[in-house]
Design a protein around this motif. Sequence first.
Motif, short mmCIF file in Angstrom:
data_model
loop_
_atom_site.label_atom_id
_atom_site.label_comp_id
_atom_site.label_asym_id
_atom_site.label_seq_id
_atom_site.Cartn_x
_atom_site.Cartn_y
_atom_site.Cartn_z
N GLY A 1 -67.91 -76.60 -43.77
CA GLY A 1 -66.55 -76.11 -43.73
C GLY A 1 -66.38 -74.93 -42.78
N MET A 2 -65.13 -74.39 -42.75
CA MET A 2 -64.83 -73.24 -41.89
C MET A 2 -63.53 -72.59 -42.35
SD MET A 2 -63.22 -74.81 -38.35
CE MET A 2 -62.01 -76.15 -38.34
N ASP A 3 -63.23 -71.43 -41.77
CA ASP A 3 -61.91 -70.84 -41.93
C ASP A 3 -61.07 -71.35 -40.76
OD1 ASP A 3 -59.65 -69.29 -42.38
OD2 ASP A 3 -60.45 -67.63 -41.17
N LEU A 4 -60.06 -72.16 -41.06
CA LEU A 4 -59.28 -72.80 -40.02
C LEU A 4 -58.58 -71.78 -39.12
CD1 LEU A 4 -58.49 -75.77 -39.18
CD2 LEU A 4 -56.31 -75.30 -40.29
N VAL A 5 -58.16 -70.64 -39.68
CA VAL A 5 -57.44 -69.65 -38.88
C VAL A 5 -58.34 -69.05 -37.82
CG1 VAL A 5 -56.20 -67.45 -38.92
CG2 VAL A 5 -55.81 -69.13 -40.73
N SER A 6 -59.44 -68.43 -38.24
CA SER A 6 -60.27 -67.68 -37.30
C SER A 6 -61.10 -68.58 -36.38
CB SER A 6 -61.20 -66.72 -38.06
OG SER A 6 -62.10 -67.45 -38.88
N GLN A 7 -61.41 -69.79 -36.82
CA GLN A 7 -62.30 -70.64 -36.03
C GLN A 7 -61.59 -71.76 -35.27
OE1 GLN A 7 -65.36 -70.51 -39.62
NE2 GLN A 7 -66.25 -71.62 -37.91
N PHE A 8 -60.28 -71.94 -35.53
CA PHE A 8 -59.58 -72.99 -34.79
C PHE A 8 -58.15 -72.59 -34.43
CE2 PHE A 8 -57.04 -76.80 -34.20
CZ PHE A 8 -57.85 -77.58 -33.38
N SER A 9 -57.32 -72.32 -35.42
CA SER A 9 -55.89 -72.08 -35.17
C SER A 9 -55.66 -70.88 -34.25
CB SER A 9 -55.14 -71.84 -36.48
OG SER A 9 -55.25 -72.94 -37.34
N TYR A 10 -56.46 -69.81 -34.41
CA TYR A 10 -56.30 -68.66 -33.53
C TYR A 10 -56.91 -68.87 -32.14
CZ TYR A 10 -57.48 -64.43 -31.13
OH TYR A 10 -57.67 -63.51 -30.13
N PRO A 11 -58.19 -69.24 -32.03
CA PRO A 11 -58.78 -69.32 -30.68
C PRO A 11 -58.15 -70.36 -29.77
CG PRO A 11 -60.35 -70.10 -32.35
CD PRO A 11 -59.20 -69.47 -33.08
N LEU A 12 -57.57 -71.42 -30.32
CA LEU A 12 -56.95 -72.43 -29.46
C LEU A 12 -55.79 -71.86 -28.65
CD1 LEU A 12 -56.55 -75.33 -28.41
CD2 LEU A 12 -55.23 -75.81 -30.47
N PRO A 13 -54.70 -71.40 -29.27
CA PRO A 13 -53.59 -70.90 -28.46
C PRO A 13 -53.88 -69.62 -27.70
CG PRO A 13 -53.13 -70.57 -30.78
CD PRO A 13 -54.38 -71.40 -30.70
N VAL A 14 -54.73 -68.74 -28.26
CA VAL A 14 -55.00 -67.49 -27.53
C VAL A 14 -55.81 -67.78 -26.27
CG1 VAL A 14 -57.20 -66.70 -28.53
CG2 VAL A 14 -55.47 -65.04 -27.86
N THR A 15 -56.70 -68.77 -26.32
CA THR A 15 -57.45 -69.15 -25.13
C THR A 15 -56.50 -69.76 -24.09
OG1 THR A 15 -59.44 -69.58 -26.45
CG2 THR A 15 -59.36 -70.53 -24.24
N VAL A 16 -55.59 -70.61 -24.55
CA VAL A 16 -54.64 -71.26 -23.64
C VAL A 16 -53.74 -70.23 -22.96
CG1 VAL A 16 -52.66 -72.82 -23.49
CG2 VAL A 16 -54.63 -73.45 -24.89
N ILE A 17 -53.12 -69.33 -23.73
CA ILE A 17 -52.18 -68.38 -23.13
C ILE A 17 -52.93 -67.36 -22.27
CG2 ILE A 17 -52.10 -66.67 -25.03
CD1 ILE A 17 -49.10 -67.93 -22.94
N ALA A 18 -54.14 -66.98 -22.70
CA ALA A 18 -54.93 -66.02 -21.90
C ALA A 18 -55.32 -66.66 -20.56
CB ALA A 18 -56.17 -65.58 -22.67
N GLU A 19 -55.74 -67.91 -20.58
CA GLU A 19 -56.08 -68.59 -19.33
C GLU A 19 -54.84 -68.77 -18.46
OE1 GLU A 19 -58.15 -72.23 -20.09
OE2 GLU A 19 -59.94 -71.24 -20.89
N LEU A 20 -53.71 -69.08 -19.09
CA LEU A 20 -52.46 -69.26 -18.35
C LEU A 20 -52.05 -67.95 -17.67
CD1 LEU A 20 -50.23 -71.36 -17.77
CD2 LEU A 20 -49.06 -70.57 -19.82
#
Length: 405
Positions: free
Chosen positions: A137-156
């Motif tokens: 298992g995992m914490d969906l917020v810290s390990q998926f929901s957060y890093p996905l959009p923050v990586t996208v907007i930071a790269e953008l």
Amino acid sequence: MEAPMHPLFTREGRKDPHPIYRRLRAEEPITRIVEPYRKIPFRLLTRYADCSEMLRDPRFGKDFTKWSPEERQRLRVSDEFEALGKHMLSADPPDHTRLRSLVAKAFTPQIVEGLRGRIATIAEDLVSAALARDASGMDLVSQFSYPLPVTVIAELLGVPASDQDDFRRWTTVLFTPADTEEQLAHLRATGFAFFQYFMQLIERRRAEPQDDLVSGLVAAEEGGDRLSTQELVGMLFLLLVAGHETTVNLITNGMLALMDHPEQHERLASDPSLLESAVEEMLRYCGPVETTTYRFALEDLEFGGVTIRKNELVVASLLSADHDESRFPDPDRFDVGRKPNKHIAFGYGIHFCLGAPLARLEAAIAVETLLRRLPRMRLAIPREELEPSSMLLLLHAKKRLPIVF
């Protein structure tokens, strides 16, 4: 004698505001409440018709520079936040029109669609990393929901990966109530750190433009007009905070809704053609933004049968509006195939979210990836133990979402 805290600001109210909104829509759709941390009174709108009408009514403004210094002091706006706040979300026409048209040139649908492959790769990599770290298992917020959009907007934007954790820390501070001098000082220091970082990033892109959104915003021009340095800083702050914090909540809330409704989870998993309508229903049913930011009356006026005085603050509850019984049949039912679904989760009128296409794309890819890679995911703790991420009304979010695979 100090008025008691409104139920919306209590722990139970933050965990589940819907019963409170249901009562307000029926009994007092435009209600006057006080934000308890800065003791700010405002009018809260809870019905769909009132919210959508107010959001397009030119008698309500967002540019607080029109207030006197004494009035602005009520909001405890520091110089750092004055500098960060000069963006299109806090502007009225004609400034808003100018700012939005300049930003739109560097934030086109073609740019968003071009991110599809990269978003899918990030989503796949995050699930693979979580499985490698812990196969249970995992914490969906810290390990998926957060890093996905923050990586996208930071790269953008062109922000290095090494700086992305700073942004999470900074935005956490910004969405935490500050009601002591020590907390306010920390808030101001965070605003200053944000301001300094973006100033340096803008100067680097002016000297050496790259293929990123910051360079695009620096170069954006219309009729010989460009964004000033302060406007650039404010716009980057808005894009970063709005571009990741809301999508974190959309993905988290949406997956929680699917786990809360196993029949809808199974329906979507077996029919991927429902993905687009499912994302729209997630936006309506458990949208990431609970209320709009403050607007204020530009004059004494009558609205919805209520007298609102000049400079009085007004807030629309998007979450309540999207559960309005007079607008949506059976509004408390989560239906991944719901159509029509004219929610206002992204706002309404001239301030409709410019990043809506990106948020929709990220959510669709995230949900599809999670359903395919983790088909038996479920909550790892009892539902009632989930905690809200903030005691403020602005965001509808969970602090953590522990799941087992």
